[in-house]
Design a protein around this motif. Structure first.
Motif, PDB file in Angstrom:
ATOM      1  N   THR A   1      38.806  60.314  79.089  1.00  0.00           N
ATOM      2  CA  THR A   1      40.147  59.744  78.994  1.00  0.00           C
ATOM      3  C   THR A   1      40.251  58.497  79.866  1.00  0.00           C
ATOM      4  O   THR A   1      39.881  58.509  81.041  1.00  0.00           O
TER       5      THR A   1
ATOM      6  N   ASN B   1      38.093  64.154  73.891  1.00  0.00           N
ATOM      7  CA  ASN B   1      38.268  63.011  74.802  1.00  0.00           C
ATOM      8  C   ASN B   1      39.166  61.911  74.225  1.00  0.00           C
ATOM      9  O   ASN B   1      38.712  60.790  73.978  1.00  0.00           O
TER      10      ASN B   1
ATOM     11  N   LEU C   1      46.148  59.862  77.218  1.00  0.00           N
ATOM     12  CA  LEU C   1      46.708  61.194  77.342  1.00  0.00           C
ATOM     13  C   LEU C   1      48.131  61.080  77.881  1.00  0.00           C
ATOM     14  O   LEU C   1      48.365  60.463  78.924  1.00  0.00           O
TER      15      LEU C   1
ATOM     16  N   SER D   1      45.328  59.050  70.834  1.00  0.00           N
ATOM     17  CA  SER D   1      46.127  59.570  71.934  1.00  0.00           C
ATOM     18  C   SER D   1      46.467  61.029  71.670  1.00  0.00           C
ATOM     19  O   SER D   1      46.348  61.523  70.544  1.00  0.00           O
TER      20      SER D   1
ATOM     21  N   GLU E   1      41.479  58.773  74.257  1.00  0.00           N
ATOM     22  CA  GLU E   1      41.474  57.683  75.234  1.00  0.00           C
ATOM     23  C   GLU E   1      42.771  57.618  76.027  1.00  0.00           C
ATOM     24  O   GLU E   1      42.772  57.207  77.191  1.00  0.00           O
TER      25      GLU E   1
END
Length: 446
Positions: A72, A121, A125, A102, A123
């Motif tokens: 992230t 994962n 959060l 997201s 990018e």
């Protein structure tokens, strides 16, 4: 124009698809320093476009410097679930023509399902502090590659008791990161300890503060005698005031439920929103409110921060907000982006001092309103003398009162002679004694 800022063409295309062509003041002021990697503290009025102000530079940077194998890269912390969903939706709209993904993380939904999605994962959060800390403790989230930390409505997170959680999360993030802090009511004194621990030489962009008067909102008060009087006033306000959507605030969840039942009894299309409801219920209520399936939403302060619902042109404080900042966020649900709105507060005798303190804090004077046929007996506190004496009573002046006898000072030498025989004065030799009327001394017989 956004074309003057030289955004990536994919971001420009997403803005054009939403009909957005001109940046707001906060977006214009934030974009350049944010792209330079500076830590920023931004204060701007509610409804001014703060969400896009931090999303645009994040997405621009990630497009310019792709990192497909990283964990992230950006974390956005928000105080409520509804705000997390809204920010995540805005991010998806802006990143519609990119490969950037997201995800939102908050309580009230399955933990295992969230953990499975986190393994991909994303990018960006978007999370509430409590649930994110649970994922950190279980190892579901990796923040070692984090490039940017955004604290949206930071003061509200501290008010809700998330101060320790936020600091733990910031400690788990990579130290070489950028930190952006946003709020409509930024008070650096109250969150000074947080700023010192999570930010590095931040630059402040104070475009407004809590005292900035929202000229597009008509602010009124209606005085109420008691709870029953408030109920009648509220029903008449909703009957005679034209509005598209109305948002009514209470201070407790129990009061919100009771008021919802009362309004439905009076045939108003009403729903309730508060923290005791599970997330699917809350999501359904907000969607029905946006779709105009319901016209009135009774809510606690869970709906006071960040929610952007079009068409809310009436806000009623059934119970007065506990502070000036909370009041600003409540009425900020109307009059957004320059639109007109009305905010009405029902004030009882117990809330008068609180209302006055909010007036002083915001440096405004609320307009007093009355409803025909429902005028109450309470018209504000009556003035009393500071000495505590009853107002209207005069001092008693009685000319027939006898005068007091003057006090005679008692001397010590007079008290010493009590009971003793006084002796005549003996003149000096050669002078005749003066007769002082004393009887001659009798000689004692032997």
């Amino acid at each position: 124009m956004f074309t003057d800022i030289q955004l990536n063409e994919r971001l420009q295309k997403a803005l054009d698809a939403q009909g957005i062509h001109t940046p707001t003041e906060v977006q214009q002021a934030t974009l350049e320093p944010a792209l330079q990697g500076k830590d920023l503290m931004i204060s701007a009025v509610t409804g001014s476009g703060k969400t896009y102000a931090f999303l645009l530079p994040l997405l621009q940077r990630f497009i310019d410097t792709p990192a497909p194998r990283s964990a992230t890269r950006a974390l956005i912390l928000v105080p409520t679930r509804e705000l997390a969903e809204q920010v995540s939706k805005s991010c998806d709209q802006l990143a519609a023509f990119t490969q950037i993904k997201s995800m939102s993380v908050f309580g009230g939904v399955g933990f295992k399902e969230q953990a499975a999605r986190l393994r991909k994962n994303p990018e960006i959060l978007v999370a509430t502090p409590g649930r994110l800390l649970e994922h950190l403790e279980s190892g579901s989230v990796d923040l070692s590659d984090l490039e940017a930390l955004v604290l949206d409505e930071a003061d509200r997170m501290l008010d809700m008791g998330f101060s320790e959680d936020v600091l733990k999360i910031a400690t788990a993030c990579r130290s070489e990161r950028q930190t952006l802090l946003f709020s409509a009511t930024l008070n650096t004194r109250e969150i000074g300890h947080l700023i010192q621990q999570v930010m590095r030489d931040p630059e402040a962009l104070l475009l407004s503060d809590a005292r900035t008067r929202v000229t597009a909102i008509t602010q009124q008060i209606v005085l109420a005698d008691d709870a029953k009087h408030k109920e009648r006033l509220l029903n008449q306000l909703l009957t005679e005031t034209p509005f598209q959507r109305a948002l009514i605030f209470t201070n407790t969840r129990v009061a919100a439920d009771q008021l919802g039942h009362l309004l439905r009894y009076h045939k108003h299309r009403t729903a309730v929103l508060h923290g005791d409801m599970d997330q699917p219920q809350r999501r359904l209520v907000l969607q029905r409110f946006r779709d105009n399936a319901i016209q009135i939403l009774v809510a606690t302060d869970v709906a006071a921060r960040g929610l952007d619902i079009e068409g809310v042109d009436l806000v009623i404080n059934y119970m007065m907000a506990r502070s000036g900042d909370d009041y600003v966020h409540r009425i900020g649900r109307t009059g957004r982006a320059g639109q007109q709105g009305t905010a009405i507060s029902l004030i009882s005798a117990a809330e008068w001092n609180l209302m006055c303190s909010i007036e002083r804090y915001l440096k405004v004077k609320f307009e007093r309103r009355t409803l025909a046929g429902l005028e109450g007996s309470f018209n504000g506190p009556t003035r009393t003398k500071s000495s505590g004496k009853a107002v209207g009573k005069k001092k008693r002046t009685d000319s027939k009162k006898p005068e007091a006898k003057p006090k005679v000072k008692k001397r010590l030498r007079d008290q010493k002679t009590i009971g003793k025989r006084r002796q005549p004065n003996i003149p000096p030799s050669g002078e005749q004694p003066v007769d002082q009327g004393f009887a001659p001394l009798k000689k004692k017989s032997t």
